[in-house]
Design an enzyme around this catalytic site. Structure first.
Site, short mmCIF file in Angstrom:
data_model
loop_
_atom_site.label_atom_id
_atom_site.label_comp_id
_atom_site.label_asym_id
_atom_site.label_seq_id
_atom_site.Cartn_x
_atom_site.Cartn_y
_atom_site.Cartn_z
N CYS A 168 0.81 -1.23 0.00
CA CYS A 168 0.00 0.00 0.00
C CYS A 168 0.84 1.27 0.00
CB CYS A 168 -0.92 0.00 1.22
SG CYS A 168 -2.12 -1.37 1.23
N HIS A 247 11.87 1.27 6.81
CA HIS A 247 11.64 -0.12 6.42
C HIS A 247 12.10 -1.04 7.55
CE1 HIS A 247 11.29 -3.71 4.05
NE2 HIS A 247 11.13 -3.06 2.91
N HIS A 333 -2.85 19.97 6.97
CA HIS A 333 -3.73 18.88 6.54
C HIS A 333 -3.02 17.53 6.68
CE1 HIS A 333 -6.25 22.03 4.82
NE2 HIS A 333 -5.17 22.52 4.23
N ASN A 370 -10.22 0.48 0.53
CA ASN A 370 -8.76 0.50 0.53
C ASN A 370 -8.30 0.15 -0.89
OD1 ASN A 370 -6.02 0.12 0.79
ND2 ASN A 370 -6.15 -1.22 2.58
#
Length: 457
Positions: A168, A247, A333, A370
């Protein structure tokens, strides 16, 4: 004498050159976004309540317990009735999807968004210098970028890159790749195509940790046009100011929490374990430690160090991240990856965000589900359609992905944005005034304990 003066000035001229070179390089290494285009499937692919129930019932491997689990998950998922499923699922062929089905799915998303992007910007495909495509669950020969290149008859010297297995968070990985390529390619135009192959990866088994993906993931994607040409600065909508990637692939628990595997019956699917929230919290914490000093004023950093010692222990792993940190001193934001209701609310609580702040992510999840790597851009589109984005505002994008990864970046708005984009036909109805849950209304009976004797035939 003149020769002596000239020779004396050479070191000074060289020193001035060395001082100005980094400034010149930074000027031409900027990353501007000129436009983005999100994909909206046709209405006949909407995954409404009835179709969801039919898809579940088609899976003959499920018993009543699994059926109940899926329905309860859908009821609590935060996803509405207007999301879109792949053609193979709508047509009832999810258990026998072919390569042709996969390529057709990709073509619709890639070409649909690219056609819109080129039309919106007036840029010709032959003007593009860099092309990046990220699709985690499909790797073809020739590559997807070669497929795009052939369709649009792009230049022979086009620099192409294919990213797979990134999950994702792949969209920001692709943007970061372009950002680095801009350091060596001057006045370049780059196109990023970000989507996922859902149809061939629909899970048809019965393991609960793998069935979750069917409840969350939906069809979608986005194409975007980026440049480092300062001459195009006035046409830009956003400027990338900061990017940090984390990561945790070396950690076994984090590595295994989101993984494509086969179950005991040989069905391929995407396994999501309970360790996901811990991995997300760990990656998010590491990322913020590097990112926050770059985006917040000094007084806020000092204040946070003081209050951080008073953190409450009555929160989840993800909710503990950044407790007491006021990101609003440097950010207007928050563009949170719409990976699921728990992720959105966990990030929101950890950063002390209001309902207004996390509304775009919640609404993107409700309307489109999603959509994996393309999800961030539906959230951004909601902000723009609601006319929230004003010149000078800063947007923090937060994404999580398999590996386990946390990739975050900050964009600065270059001009007031108010395009309705993919939301133009429905934004006025969001957020919904009535929060009726159609899944619960239709399948609420599944929670009735007195029906425990029922068995699916």
């Amino acid at each position: 004498m003149e020769l002596f003066i000239a020779m004396s000035l050479l070191p000074l001229i060289y020193a001035i050159f060395l001082l100005l070179k980094p400034i010149y390089q930074r000027k031409h290494q900027s990353c501007y976004m000129l436009a983005y285009e999100c994909y909206k499937p046709t209405e006949d692919r909407k995954l409404d309540t009835e179709l969801c129930g039919n898809v579940i019932l088609r899976n003959k491997n499920l018993g009543l317990d699994e059926y109940k689990f899926l329905l309860q998950t859908m009821v609590n998922s935060g996803i509405g009735e207007d999301t879109y499923a792949p053609h193979v699922v709508v047509s009832g062929r999810e258990d026998c999807a072919s390569l042709s089905d996969a390529l057709t799915e990709m073509d619709e998303i890639m070409y649909g968004t690219l056609d819109g992007l080129f039309r919106r910007t007036g840029v010709s495909p032959s003007d593009v210098d860099i092309l990046v495509a990220n699709v985690s669950l499909l790797s073809t020969v020739p590559s997807l970028t070669a497929r795009i290149m052939n369709r649009y008859k792009m230049r022979e010297d086009l620099k192409v890159y294919n990213l797979s297995g990134m999950g994702c968070s792949a969209s920001l990985v692709a943007v970061d790749l372009v950002r680095h390529l801009f350091k060596i390619h001057k006045k370049a135009l780059a196109v990023v195509v970000s989507t996922e192959s859902m149809g061939p990866n629909w899970y048809c088994g019965k393991e609960r940790s793998m069935m979750l993906s069917n409840c969350l993931f939906r069809s979608g994607g986005c194409s975007m046009l980026l440049t480092n040409d300062v001459a195009l600065k006035n046409r830009a909508i956003l400027k990338l100011t900061c990017m940090e990637r984390t990561h945790l692939g070396s950690n076994d628990e984090a590595y295994e929490c989101c993984m494509q595997v086969e179950d005991d019956l040989g069905y391929t699917g995407f396994r999501l374990t309970k360790a996901l929230t811990r991995a997300a919290a760990r990656a998010f914490t590491v990322n913020l430690k590097v990112l926050v000093p770059k985006i917040l004023p000094l007084y806020e950093l000092v204040r946070y160090l003081i209050v951080s010692y008073r953190r409450s222990n009555k929160t989840t792993e993800l909710e503990k991240v950044g407790v007491g940190l006021n990101l609003k001193t440097g950010i207007e934001h928050f563009c949170i990856h719409p990976g699921g209701k728990a992720v959105i609310e966990g990030v929101g609580k950890s950063l002390g965000l209001s309902d207004y702040d996390i509304e775009p992510a919640r609404m993107a999840l409700h309307r489109f589900g999603n959509t994996s790597a393309g999800g961030l851009w539906y959230v951004l589109g909601y902000m723009e359609a609601k006319k929230r984005l004003k010149k000078g505002d800063r947007i923090l994008m937060i994404s999580f992905g398999a590996g386990f990864k946390c990739n975050n970046c900050v964009w600065q708005v270059m001009r007031d944005l108010k395009d309705g984009n993919v939301w133009k036909d429905c934004v006025e109805s969001y957020p919904p005034k009535f929060k009726a849950n159609p899944f619960f209304e239709k399948y609420g009976w599944i929670n009735d304990e007195t029906l425990g004797f029922v068995r699916l035939d």
